[in-house]
Each structure stands twice: as C-alpha cells, then as structure tokens.
Design a protein around this motif. Sequence first.
Motif, PDB file in Angstrom:
ATOM      1  N   GLY A 277       0.867  -1.172   0.000  1.00 17.79           N
ATOM      2  CA  GLY A 277       0.000   0.000   0.000  1.00 17.79           C
ATOM      3  C   GLY A 277       0.901   1.218   0.000  1.00 17.79           C
ATOM      4  N   HIS A 278       0.325   2.421   0.178  1.00 18.70           N
ATOM      5  CA  HIS A 278       1.214   3.590   0.243  1.00 18.70           C
ATOM      6  C   HIS A 278       1.297   4.121   1.662  1.00 18.70           C
ATOM      7  CE1 HIS A 278      -1.958   6.797   0.123  1.00 18.70           C
ATOM      8  NE2 HIS A 278      -2.588   6.020  -0.723  1.00 18.70           N
ATOM      9  N   LEU A 279       2.539   4.444   2.041  1.00 19.59           N
ATOM     10  CA  LEU A 279       2.824   4.854   3.418  1.00 19.59           C
ATOM     11  C   LEU A 279       2.452   6.318   3.664  1.00 19.59           C
ATOM     12  CD1 LEU A 279       4.029   3.946   6.127  1.00 19.59           C
ATOM     13  CD2 LEU A 279       6.298   4.519   5.222  1.00 19.59           C
ATOM     14  N   ILE A 289      -7.814   5.083   6.696  1.00 21.57           N
ATOM     15  CA  ILE A 289      -8.321   4.321   5.546  1.00 21.57           C
ATOM     16  C   ILE A 289      -7.460   4.558   4.315  1.00 21.57           C
ATOM     17  CG2 ILE A 289     -10.709   4.233   6.391  1.00 21.57           C
ATOM     18  CD1 ILE A 289     -11.157   6.267   3.874  1.00 21.57           C
ATOM     19  N   ASP A 290      -6.820   5.722   4.210  1.00 21.75           N
ATOM     20  CA  ASP A 290      -6.010   6.048   3.019  1.00 21.75           C
ATOM     21  C   ASP A 290      -4.642   6.520   3.462  1.00 21.75           C
ATOM     22  OD1 ASP A 290      -5.177   6.597   0.474  1.00 21.75           O
ATOM     23  OD2 ASP A 290      -6.330   8.443   0.270  1.00 21.75           O
ATOM     24  N   ASP A 291      -3.649   5.638   3.469  1.00 25.09           N
ATOM     25  CA  ASP A 291      -3.803   4.240   3.120  1.00 25.09           C
ATOM     26  C   ASP A 291      -3.169   3.389   4.222  1.00 25.09           C
ATOM     27  OD1 ASP A 291      -4.362   1.909   1.715  1.00 25.09           O
ATOM     28  OD2 ASP A 291      -2.503   2.000   0.597  1.00 25.09           O
ATOM     29  N   GLY A 292      -3.338   3.865   5.483  1.00 24.37           N
ATOM     30  CA  GLY A 292      -2.838   3.055   6.592  1.00 24.37           C
ATOM     31  C   GLY A 292      -3.418   1.653   6.536  1.00 24.37           C
ATOM     32  N   ASN A 323       4.993   8.655  -1.199  1.00 23.99           N
ATOM     33  CA  ASN A 323       4.312   9.677  -2.007  1.00 23.99           C
ATOM     34  C   ASN A 323       3.459   9.173  -3.166  1.00 23.99           C
ATOM     35  OD1 ASN A 323       3.388  12.062  -2.971  1.00 23.99           O
ATOM     36  ND2 ASN A 323       5.376  13.076  -3.122  1.00 23.99           N
ATOM     37  N   GLU A 324       2.396   8.470  -2.821  1.00 19.29           N
ATOM     38  CA  GLU A 324       1.351   8.148  -3.814  1.00 19.29           C
ATOM     39  C   GLU A 324       0.500   9.376  -4.076  1.00 19.29           C
ATOM     40  OE1 GLU A 324      -2.735   7.024  -5.106  1.00 19.29           O
ATOM     41  OE2 GLU A 324      -2.117   8.037  -3.300  1.00 19.29           O
ATOM     42  N   GLU A 325       0.187  10.101  -2.990  1.00 16.39           N
ATOM     43  CA  GLU A 325      -0.856  11.131  -3.069  1.00 16.39           C
ATOM     44  C   GLU A 325      -0.529  12.259  -4.038  1.00 16.39           C
ATOM     45  OE1 GLU A 325      -3.681  10.787  -2.078  1.00 16.39           O
ATOM     46  OE2 GLU A 325      -3.765   9.578  -0.268  1.00 16.39           O
ATOM     47  N   GLN A 326       0.739  12.581  -4.166  1.00 14.07           N
ATOM     48  CA  GLN A 326       1.083  13.757  -4.981  1.00 14.07           C
ATOM     49  C   GLN A 326       1.574  13.352  -6.367  1.00 14.07           C
ATOM     50  OE1 GLN A 326       3.612  16.051  -2.331  1.00 14.07           O
ATOM     51  NE2 GLN A 326       1.966  16.256  -0.840  1.00 14.07           N
ATOM     52  N   ALA A 351      -3.254  -2.701  -2.032  1.00 12.27           N
ATOM     53  CA  ALA A 351      -4.483  -2.392  -1.284  1.00 12.27           C
ATOM     54  C   ALA A 351      -4.533  -0.887  -1.060  1.00 12.27           C
ATOM     55  CB  ALA A 351      -4.487  -3.128   0.050  1.00 12.27           C
ATOM     56  N   ASP A 352      -5.413  -0.193  -1.761  1.00  5.73           N
ATOM     57  CA  ASP A 352      -5.535   1.265  -1.573  1.00  5.73           C
ATOM     58  C   ASP A 352      -6.948   1.747  -1.854  1.00  5.73           C
ATOM     59  OD1 ASP A 352      -5.007   3.940  -1.099  1.00  5.73           O
ATOM     60  OD2 ASP A 352      -4.231   4.296  -3.122  1.00  5.73           O
ATOM     61  N   SER A 353      -7.939   1.106  -1.255  1.00  4.48           N
ATOM     62  CA  SER A 353      -9.272   1.714  -1.275  1.00  4.48           C
ATOM     63  C   SER A 353     -10.014   1.368   0.005  1.00  4.48           C
ATOM     64  CB  SER A 353     -10.048   1.334  -2.535  1.00  4.48           C
ATOM     65  OG  SER A 353      -9.946  -0.030  -2.814  1.00  4.48           O
ATOM     66  N   ASP A 417     -18.315   3.430   1.798  1.00  2.54           N
ATOM     67  CA  ASP A 417     -18.168   4.558   2.722  1.00  2.54           C
ATOM     68  C   ASP A 417     -16.787   5.231   2.625  1.00  2.54           C
ATOM     69  OD1 ASP A 417     -16.809   2.389   3.742  1.00  2.54           O
ATOM     70  OD2 ASP A 417     -17.637   2.540   5.768  1.00  2.54           O
ATOM     71  N   TYR A 418     -15.974   4.760   1.699  1.00  2.00           N
ATOM     72  CA  TYR A 418     -14.594   5.257   1.595  1.00  2.00           C
ATOM     73  C   TYR A 418     -14.552   6.757   1.311  1.00  2.00           C
ATOM     74  CZ  TYR A 418      -9.747   5.234  -0.245  1.00  2.00           C
ATOM     75  OH  TYR A 418      -8.424   5.471  -0.488  1.00  2.00           O
ATOM     76  N   PHE A 419     -15.413   7.213   0.418  1.00  2.58           N
ATOM     77  CA  PHE A 419     -15.360   8.621   0.015  1.00  2.58           C
ATOM     78  C   PHE A 419     -16.152   9.545   0.953  1.00  2.58           C
ATOM     79  CE2 PHE A 419     -14.059   6.353  -3.803  1.00  2.58           C
ATOM     80  CZ  PHE A 419     -12.879   7.022  -4.076  1.00  2.58           C
TER      81      PHE A 419
HETATM   82 ZN    ZN Z   1      -4.574   6.084  -1.383  1.00  2.67          ZN
END
Ligand code: ZN
Length: 473
Positions: A277-279, A289-292, A323-326, A351-353, A417-419
């Motif tokens: 996943g992304h740290l 949830i995103d993305d612990g 740095n997935e988010e940016q 796993a990232d949702s 419920d993720y969003f």
């Molecule tokens: Zn994510």
Amino acid sequence: MLFTKYVITAAVAAVFAVPAFAAETLSAKDLQTASALRDAAQTGNLSYRILESLTTEIGPRMAGSKNDARAVAWAEAKFRELGFDKVWKEPVTFPVWTRGVESAEIVAPFPQPLLVTALGFSVGTPAEGITGDIVRFATLKDLIEAPDDAVRGKIAFIDHKMQKASDYGSVQAGRSQGASEAARKGAVALVIRSVGTDSHRFPHTGMMRYKEGIPKIPAAAISNPDADLVVRMLERGKPVSLKLRLGAENEGTYTSYNVIGEITGTEKKDEYVLIGGHLDSWDLGTGAIDDGAGVAITMAAGEFIKRQGLRPKRSIRVVLYANEEQGLIGGKAYHDAHVKDLHKIQAAAEADSGQGPVVRFSSYVQPAALPVVKQMFDVLAPLGVQAGDNDAHPGPDMGILKSAGTASFGLGLNNEDYFDLHHTPDDTFDKIVPARINQTAAAYAAFAWMAAQSPVSFGSGTDALKALKTVSK
Ligand code: ZN
Ligand code: ZN
C-alpha cells in the motif's frame, strides 16, 4: 494451535478439490494451507493492531513533511518486529508542497466564514487574500464550454456533486484539471465542491495539476454543506463575493523511501509476489483508511504466513510506497529501479481503497494460468468474494507495472463509505472495523500464499500476457 485445527478441517474439503491435471495447478496441500490461512488470519486482529500503531504513533504523514521520515522509520522497525526476513528501503525524490494557513469567507451579500482546504500543489494567494465574485458551473465540462467573459476576473466554482464511489473518476477531473481550465478563461481562483460522498463540514483535499503555459491560480475545496450554502446564496440572484486566503508553497525537493519487507522464498526466491500500500497520507486526518489500511493489511498478510512457519516457494514482498498522493511518485520509482527484473514479479496487487472487505477477485494473467486463478478464487469465495474478469487493475502505484507487462490481481474492496472520509480530517482510526480489515488481511494472506506456490507463471513479461493486453484494450 488454532492453526492446526483449521488445517485438519480444510484438508477434508481440499481432497475433493484436486483437479485431474495436477501438474498445472496448485497441489491439494497448498490449497489446504491457503484455506487454513484464510480462516486463521481472520482471528487475532493483527492488521487492526498495526494500523492502531501507525495512526497513534505517527498520524498524518504527508510526503516531504517531518512525519514522512518518522513513518519510514516506523515501517522499517515494524517489518523487523514482525519477523520479515529482509527489510530495506529505496529512495524516492519529489518536490515538496506545504499547506500553510487557509481561510475562506463570504464577504457579500451574506458575510460568513466557510471551511476550506487547499488542493495539493495549489499555489498560495497573496497574504491579504484574493476576493472575487463566484461563478458556478455544474461540472468541469460546463466550465470548459463557458464563454471567457463569464469567467474573467471571477472565482470559478465547480459544483459537481459526487453521489457514489464509482463517480470518483469523473468528479475528480474538476479537482485535478479545473484550475488551469478556469485560468485559461481569466479566473482569479478556483473553488470546488469537495470530491466526497459525505455531508460533513469537512472539505476533502487531493491532488491537482497545472497545465504548462497557463497562469497558476489558487485552487481549494469547500465541504458539501458549504457548497450547498453557496448555491442557496447564488439562487437569490445577487453577486456572491468570496475572499480566499491560502498560504500554500512549493519548497525545493525531498528524498523519502519506499520501505520494503520480504519473506524469502525457498525454490524460486528471485521471483516474488508483490503486495503493499502507500505509506504517505494527506495531512488532514491520520491516514487510517487512506492508506494506513493498505499498509496494515499487507504487512499482516506477510507476517501471518511467516508466523505459521510456512516457507513459500517464491518470495513475498511487501512494498510501502512513498508519495502516492502527490502523483504516484513511489510507484514510478519502484518501476524504474526494477525495470530490468519486472518479469520476476509473479503477481502484483496493491491495497488502496480502504479497509475492505474484499468483494471481488480479478486477475490479469496469461491464459495458461487461468486454472490456477480458478483454484485461488474457490479458496477466497467463502469470504463472500465474487469473481471478476481477467483484466484486473492492481492499484494506483502498481498500475505502471501492469502497463509494463506485469501479471496483476485486483482484490476489490467494498468502498461504499470510503469517500465519506477520503482526504479529510475524518480519516481516523475509530472508523476501522476489525471484522472488515481482518477479512481483507485474510484474503491477502491466502492470495499471496497461492500466488507464491503456483506451479505456473502468471506471465509477467511474456508474449501471452502482451497478447491479452492487446485484446482487452
Ligand atoms: Zn490512497
Ligand atoms: Zn488518497
């Protein structure tokens, strides 16, 4: 002890599941082990406890922030504590963005404050702020099609409401592209209705991008209730004036790390199953949830296999991306660092949702491996998992691997419920439900084990997989 009990139970069922052409498929023993892993991994709350540790001891970990480095140190220590055979990190360099102060207020005709958050990589406003009349567009497309003189000198407002999770792709286009489209027509700033399905008064942040050769204007999101408020003001027919202050800045570059833990295989240890996943997270919540969740699920899946004393034939590698988010920067760095060895990736699945549960299992493998995929699905089905197509997306950071010809899997998570929580201060540990995240970790453990044991290659780098790609596009 618990595990032994499951082995015995699963062995009875597995005897009947042995296919006639056993040389090309998973052995009865491997299937029985996978079923036992699936059942046992749902107990013990390991992924829940890992996520509790990350969100409590580190919290927000935006790329390039002080907590980015603390999260990297946490991940290395946690992999070691969990007993992974090898732990290392690989550098990822990117530009740094900082948020700074942020505020918004309606100054006329009904003065009152709004809650606002800058979009990632937005420029800031002058210290005194930017004030302008709001011009509303229902969608990004409506903004693009508007005459320039309707937008010039104003604050463009994209009011695209997200109804359900599957709207994300279309609605987030306003977030990522809206500023440059507005600036092209002379807008002084962009404000969007948050890309989120909740009715809380939290704006959702997220990445945006400027197009080359177009002035960079500040870009921010307001919450769904505040967007409704602005709409009601506009319906009264008078100009609605907004003052926006953003202290966001770009400040040089930073080097973070993809942190990697591996359980070393016995027979084909150079080949590996890639999960992770992304740290990094955004800065507003604690990134539960995103993305612990993805970090905890895949760390727990690896640890669970190790703890049973199982030795997979291929290695199982857990990558926690920087740095997935940016802009999927850690994913690209991993691809670039391993580009000569991508054929050694037996399977990729990120796993990232959110926390799950897993509701769909899809593959992207060469046709010769489909009988094994069917066996894998049969092991996962009792978790309530449905079968997907042979065109899986492996997740944001691993998308680049699929594009380069890597066999991939999609363990599709329930994201209803993720969003509601995504990229807001509400993304916190209290939202995590043990039964949900445990199911997901169990599915990943069973999946990773079966992929590592498969007697056939899933086809990374082969013409058979390339041919499949040609057909499916
Ligand atoms: Zn994510
Ligand atoms: Zn995100």
